[in-house]
Design a protein around this motif. Structure first.
Motif, mmCIF file in Angstrom:
data_model
loop_
_atom_site.group_PDB
_atom_site.id
_atom_site.type_symbol
_atom_site.label_atom_id
_atom_site.label_comp_id
_atom_site.label_asym_id
_atom_site.label_seq_id
_atom_site.Cartn_x
_atom_site.Cartn_y
_atom_site.Cartn_z
ATOM 1 N N PRO A 138 0.763 -1.297 0.081
ATOM 2 C CA PRO A 138 -0.098 0.038 0.000
ATOM 3 C C PRO A 138 1.114 1.300 -0.118
ATOM 4 O O PRO A 138 1.908 1.295 0.622
ATOM 5 N N ALA A 139 0.338 2.244 -0.812
ATOM 6 C CA ALA A 139 0.963 3.489 -0.663
ATOM 7 C C ALA A 139 -0.024 4.816 -0.641
ATOM 8 O O ALA A 139 0.087 5.716 -1.101
ATOM 9 N N GLY A 140 -0.612 4.558 0.482
ATOM 10 C CA GLY A 140 -1.697 5.665 0.782
ATOM 11 C C GLY A 140 -3.256 5.204 0.373
ATOM 12 O O GLY A 140 -3.251 3.921 -0.151
ATOM 13 N N PRO A 141 -4.237 6.249 0.417
ATOM 14 C CA PRO A 141 -5.547 5.727 0.355
ATOM 15 C C PRO A 141 -5.694 5.466 -1.392
ATOM 16 O O PRO A 141 -5.162 6.268 -2.212
ATOM 17 N N ASN A 142 -6.414 4.442 -1.627
ATOM 18 C CA ASN A 142 -6.561 3.847 -3.110
ATOM 19 C C ASN A 142 -5.207 4.073 -4.116
ATOM 20 O O ASN A 142 -5.364 4.361 -5.250
ATOM 21 N N ALA A 143 -3.973 3.579 -3.320
ATOM 22 C CA ALA A 143 -2.795 3.692 -4.250
ATOM 23 C C ALA A 143 -2.141 2.539 -3.536
ATOM 24 O O ALA A 143 -2.004 1.971 -2.591
ATOM 25 N N GLU A 144 -1.174 2.081 -4.357
ATOM 26 C CA GLU A 144 -0.104 0.952 -4.207
ATOM 27 C C GLU A 144 1.170 1.145 -5.041
ATOM 28 O O GLU A 144 1.074 1.640 -6.066
ATOM 29 N N VAL A 163 0.919 3.167 -8.409
ATOM 30 C CA VAL A 163 -0.499 3.038 -8.893
ATOM 31 C C VAL A 163 -1.443 3.598 -8.003
ATOM 32 O O VAL A 163 -1.795 3.085 -7.127
ATOM 33 N N ALA A 164 -2.253 4.584 -8.762
ATOM 34 C CA ALA A 164 -3.371 5.527 -7.833
ATOM 35 C C ALA A 164 -4.437 5.405 -8.791
ATOM 36 O O ALA A 164 -4.331 5.480 -9.896
ATOM 37 N N GLN A 167 -5.037 7.655 -11.831
ATOM 38 C CA GLN A 167 -3.882 8.305 -12.643
ATOM 39 C C GLN A 167 -3.115 7.111 -13.163
ATOM 40 O O GLN A 167 -3.286 6.110 -12.936
ATOM 41 N N PRO A 168 -2.215 7.752 -14.109
ATOM 42 C CA PRO A 168 -1.446 6.451 -14.847
ATOM 43 C C PRO A 168 -0.539 6.041 -14.131
ATOM 44 O O PRO A 168 0.032 6.685 -13.215
ATOM 45 N N PRO A 169 -0.050 4.917 -14.226
ATOM 46 C CA PRO A 169 1.066 4.222 -13.272
ATOM 47 C C PRO A 169 2.262 5.225 -13.545
ATOM 48 O O PRO A 169 2.581 5.741 -14.699
ATOM 49 N N ARG A 170 3.190 5.292 -12.633
ATOM 50 C CA ARG A 170 4.488 6.019 -12.691
ATOM 51 C C ARG A 170 5.538 5.349 -12.218
ATOM 52 O O ARG A 170 5.310 4.883 -11.158
ATOM 53 N N PRO A 171 6.877 5.740 -12.601
ATOM 54 C CA PRO A 171 7.998 4.731 -12.009
ATOM 55 C C PRO A 171 8.280 5.134 -10.651
ATOM 56 O O PRO A 171 8.170 6.316 -10.700
#
Length: 194
Positions: A138-144, A163-164, A167-171
């Protein structure tokens, strides 16, 4: 929340055994785990050894590259695989250190991945792929952050994407490592009985 969980920072859980008294029974296993656990963990032996290369993270301030090392080996009679990752600045100072343990949960029929890094810890989904593995955190709400690693011919290449939702995935991070040798870590050096 600031997280830099590189591949080495990754991995595994409590062998899928419940504590007595919680209404669940544990599968019979000796001190080195069950044969099913050892077989599942042996399927990850391609990770074993010492690895060295680079890890590049992509943040708001731009990319940062560290010298990255990983060491991987079996423990508990081969029923878990332990991974330690370290990232070093050019001056040799440690900028990142993570520890992970990969285990096999027989009841769930799945790997468990317990990782410790940068003051954080957690259990994360982990799966073996044809040429490596993938996992996410996980990386925050609605993101990983989704990681995918390929390990072939002495090369370890791992990419993590943020990946949020919407939003498009970003490196986020990229590891490029080369196997530099065998290791007897972490099994070597047990305390003598006398």
């Amino acid at each position: 929340m600031h997280r830099r969980i590189f591949v080495a920072a990754v991995i595994a859980s409590t062998l899928g055994m419940a504590s007595p008294g919680l209404g669940q029974s544990s599968p019979p296993a000796g001190p080195a785990g069950s044969q099913a656990q050892r077989d599942a963990i042996a399927a990850l032996s391609f990770m074993d050894g010492e690895w060295r290369g680079t890890a590049t993270t992509y943040g708001r301030e731009g990319p940062v590259t560290l010298i990255q090392t990983e060491r991987v080996g079996p423990l508990l009679g081969g029923s878990v695989r332990v991974v330690e990752g370290r990232g070093y600045a050019e001056d040799g100072s440690t900028q990142f250190n993570a520890l992970g343990i990969i285990s096999w949960d027989e009841r769930a029929g799945a790997y468990r991945f317990r990782a410790y890094a940068q003051g954080f810890s957690g259990d994360y989904p982990f799966e073996r792929t044809e040429n490596g593995f993938r996992w996410r955190t996980p990386a925050g709400p609605n993101a990983e952050i989704r990681y995918e690693a390929t390990i072939q011919d002495g090369e370890w290449h791992e990419v993590g994407h943020y990946v949020a939702e919407g939003q498009p995935p970003r490196p986020y991070v990229e590891l490029r490592l080369r196997r530099v040798g065998d290791t007897d870590w972490p099994g070597a050096g047990a305390v003598a009985t006398r």
